[in-house]
Design a protein around this motif. Structure first.
Motif, mmCIF file in Angstrom:
data_model
loop_
_atom_site.group_PDB
_atom_site.id
_atom_site.type_symbol
_atom_site.label_atom_id
_atom_site.label_comp_id
_atom_site.label_asym_id
_atom_site.label_seq_id
_atom_site.Cartn_x
_atom_site.Cartn_y
_atom_site.Cartn_z
ATOM 1 N N LEU A 1 -10.308 -0.906 -1.155
ATOM 2 C CA LEU A 1 -10.472 -2.314 -1.553
ATOM 3 C C LEU A 1 -10.337 -3.133 -0.281
ATOM 4 N N ASP A 2 -11.339 -3.944 -0.020
ATOM 5 C CA ASP A 2 -11.376 -4.704 1.236
ATOM 6 C C ASP A 2 -11.125 -3.782 2.428
ATOM 7 N N ASP A 3 -11.744 -2.593 2.345
ATOM 8 C CA ASP A 3 -11.735 -1.586 3.417
ATOM 9 C C ASP A 3 -10.352 -1.007 3.707
ATOM 10 N N VAL A 4 -9.435 -1.156 2.771
ATOM 11 C CA VAL A 4 -8.110 -0.525 2.895
ATOM 12 C C VAL A 4 -8.019 0.588 1.856
ATOM 13 N N VAL A 5 -7.616 1.779 2.302
ATOM 14 C CA VAL A 5 -7.495 2.914 1.381
ATOM 15 C C VAL A 5 -6.514 2.567 0.268
ATOM 16 N N GLN A 6 -6.963 2.732 -0.965
ATOM 17 C CA GLN A 6 -6.110 2.500 -2.131
ATOM 18 C C GLN A 6 -5.588 3.814 -2.675
ATOM 19 N N GLN B 1 5.431 -0.379 -4.486
ATOM 20 C CA GLN B 1 4.686 0.110 -3.339
ATOM 21 C C GLN B 1 5.045 -0.812 -2.188
ATOM 22 N N ASN B 2 5.747 -0.297 -1.156
ATOM 23 C CA ASN B 2 6.243 -1.206 -0.123
ATOM 24 C C ASN B 2 5.769 -0.831 1.291
ATOM 25 N N GLY B 3 4.605 -0.194 1.344
ATOM 26 C CA GLY B 3 3.984 0.044 2.652
ATOM 27 C C GLY B 3 4.661 1.125 3.472
ATOM 28 N N VAL B 4 4.155 1.319 4.657
ATOM 29 C CA VAL B 4 4.650 2.334 5.588
ATOM 30 C C VAL B 4 5.618 1.632 6.536
ATOM 31 N N PRO B 5 6.923 1.882 6.406
ATOM 32 C CA PRO B 5 7.894 1.049 7.123
ATOM 33 C C PRO B 5 7.764 1.099 8.652
ATOM 34 N N PHE B 6 7.237 2.209 9.184
ATOM 35 C CA PHE B 6 7.065 2.254 10.641
ATOM 36 C C PHE B 6 6.064 1.174 11.083
ATOM 37 N N MET B 7 5.105 0.891 10.205
ATOM 38 C CA MET B 7 4.050 -0.078 10.543
ATOM 39 C C MET B 7 4.258 -1.430 9.865
ATOM 40 N N GLN B 8 4.940 -1.428 8.703
ATOM 41 C CA GLN B 8 5.020 -2.661 7.893
ATOM 42 C C GLN B 8 6.484 -2.943 7.527
ATOM 43 N N GLY B 9 7.365 -2.813 8.498
ATOM 44 C CA GLY B 9 8.801 -2.936 8.233
ATOM 45 C C GLY B 9 9.185 -4.269 7.621
ATOM 46 N N ASP C 1 21.850 -2.928 -7.952
ATOM 47 C CA ASP C 1 21.617 -1.871 -6.966
ATOM 48 C C ASP C 1 20.234 -2.044 -6.354
ATOM 49 N N CYS C 2 20.163 -1.886 -5.031
ATOM 50 C CA CYS C 2 18.826 -1.893 -4.429
ATOM 51 C C CYS C 2 18.793 -0.953 -3.246
ATOM 52 N N SER C 3 17.674 -0.330 -3.050
ATOM 53 C CA SER C 3 17.474 0.560 -1.915
ATOM 54 C C SER C 3 15.981 0.838 -1.805
ATOM 55 N N CYS C 4 15.651 1.929 -1.171
ATOM 56 C CA CYS C 4 14.256 2.380 -1.174
ATOM 57 C C CYS C 4 14.261 3.898 -1.049
ATOM 58 N N TYR C 5 13.127 4.486 -1.316
ATOM 59 C CA TYR C 5 13.000 5.937 -1.134
ATOM 60 C C TYR C 5 11.649 6.209 -0.503
ATOM 61 N N LEU C 6 11.445 7.415 -0.008
ATOM 62 C CA LEU C 6 10.288 7.701 0.849
ATOM 63 C C LEU C 6 9.478 8.886 0.347
ATOM 64 N N ALA C 7 8.194 8.831 0.649
ATOM 65 C CA ALA C 7 7.328 10.007 0.495
ATOM 66 C C ALA C 7 6.154 9.819 1.453
ATOM 67 N N THR C 8 5.640 10.905 1.948
ATOM 68 C CA THR C 8 4.530 10.823 2.898
ATOM 69 C C THR C 8 3.211 11.126 2.204
ATOM 70 N N ILE C 9 2.352 10.120 2.228
ATOM 71 C CA ILE C 9 1.008 10.263 1.633
ATOM 72 C C ILE C 9 0.017 10.213 2.798
ATOM 73 N N PRO C 10 -0.702 11.295 3.063
ATOM 74 C CA PRO C 10 -1.525 11.373 4.291
ATOM 75 C C PRO C 10 -2.432 10.173 4.543
ATOM 76 N N THR C 11 -3.026 9.601 3.499
ATOM 77 C CA THR C 11 -3.990 8.520 3.766
ATOM 78 C C THR C 11 -3.346 7.141 3.807
ATOM 79 N N TYR C 12 -2.001 7.075 3.637
ATOM 80 C CA TYR C 12 -1.293 5.818 3.922
ATOM 81 C C TYR C 12 -0.710 6.041 5.315
#
Ligand code: SAM
Length: 287
Positions: free
Chosen positions: A52-57, A194-202, A218-229
């Motif tokens: 969408l708008d040339d960004v991988v969804q 969905q809160n982006g890739v923190p290395f790039m969108q901290g 309570d608030c925090s975040c959790y991680l997973a690696t999706i190759p195309t993000y």
């Protein structure tokens, strides 16, 4: 569907100094909806890719990671979720995974762009896998921010499956949206984003966590690696009125996972718990 053979490379320029290119063996679809430009590319590794708008969804090849982690983590942590709200999610992948939980009685999905839904039903059926025909799905075509402001319903799990905070997705990262979401959550409800890739969108993650700290027990975040993000692991924001939900033990998650009769390609109760173990550079993004 126009199917033009092409050996071109499509470059996603979501970030200022970093881009990712994907070979488009064919451009299967390219059109503008009322809200955004919608394309589907065919790629040798990831299969069909929705941009969408040339960004991988999302892609045929790696969507399972993202959709499993944004549904099974909150739903199994909650333990008795019956009403789930998805904001965005037009491709149907999030609804697919949420509806695999037989105990979930209703999934309300609020998508701003009917074009994404109509298109995904036809050209990306492998993502929704019949979710749009599930009688438990309540599809609402509307701006998620307006829906959250106006709804009087309560939800056990809210999943924000939006685009990045550009264009129509921007409002879904606002304090007012989060404030309305906190009101729409049931007393032990959980919101994940969905809160982006923190290395790039901290900054995006910091902004969400700052809002969540003011709104949730309570608030925090959790991680997973999706190759195309591209750019490293993706962060999922976590906010809950329940302190206990994030602390649910692995044996309890295993029992719930087994009782739900789920199989998954990425999610396991062990991965669930490990996803909340955050590296220093992510912890530094907490306000
Ligand atoms: N997995 C993707 C990601 O992480 O970027 C998101 C996929 S899903 C296709 C994103 C959806 O959010 C799109 O269908 C888009 O139309 C929808 N969306 C964007 N802004 C919205 C808004 N304000 N209200 C509801 N849906 C919105």
């Amino acid at each position: 569907m126009s199917d033009t053979k092409s050996e071109t490379w499509v470059t996603e320029r979501l970030h200022d100094h970093y881009a990712q290119s994907l070979r488009a063996d064919a451009v299967l679809y390219d059109s503008k909806t009322d809200h955004q430009r919608l394309k589907v590319l065919q790629n040798g590794t990831f299969g069909r890719i929705l941009t969408l708008d040339d960004v991988v969804q999302t892609t045929e090849g790696d969507n399972f990671i993202y959709h499993e982690m944004l549904t099974h983590v909150p739903i199994l942590a909650h333990g008795h979720a019956k009403r789930v709200l998805i904001i965005g999610g037009g491709d149907g992948g999030m609804a697919r995974e949420a509806l695999r939980h037989a105990a979930v009685e209703q999934v309300t999905m609020v998508e701003i762009d009917a074009g994404v839904v109509d298109f995904s039903k036809e050209y990306l059926p492998m993502l929704s896998q019949g979710a749009f025909d599930d009688p438990r799905l309540n599809l609402v075509i509307a701006d998620g921010a307006a829906f959250m402001r106006d709804t009087e319903d309560k939800f056990d799990v809210i999943i924000v499956d939006s685009t990045d905070p550009i264009g129509p997705g921007e409002v879904l990262f606002s304090n007012s949206f989060y404030g309305h979401a906190a009101r729409a959550l049931s007393e032990d409800g959980i919101i994940v984003t969905q809160n982006g890739v923190p290395f790039m969108q901290g900054d995006e993650l910091t902004g969400t966590l700052r809002a969540f700290q003011a709104l949730f027990t309570d608030c925090s975040c959790y991680l997973a690696t999706i190759p195309t993000y591209a750019g490293g692991p993706m962060a999922f924001g976590w906010g809950s009125h329940s302190k206990a939900a994030r602390e649910v033990s692995q044996p309890v998650l295993e029992a719930r996972f087994a009782a739900a009769g789920l199989t998954a390609e990425y999610y396991t109760p062990e991965v669930h718990k490990a996803a909340f173990a955050l590296p220093g550079y992510v912890k530094k993004l907490f306000p």
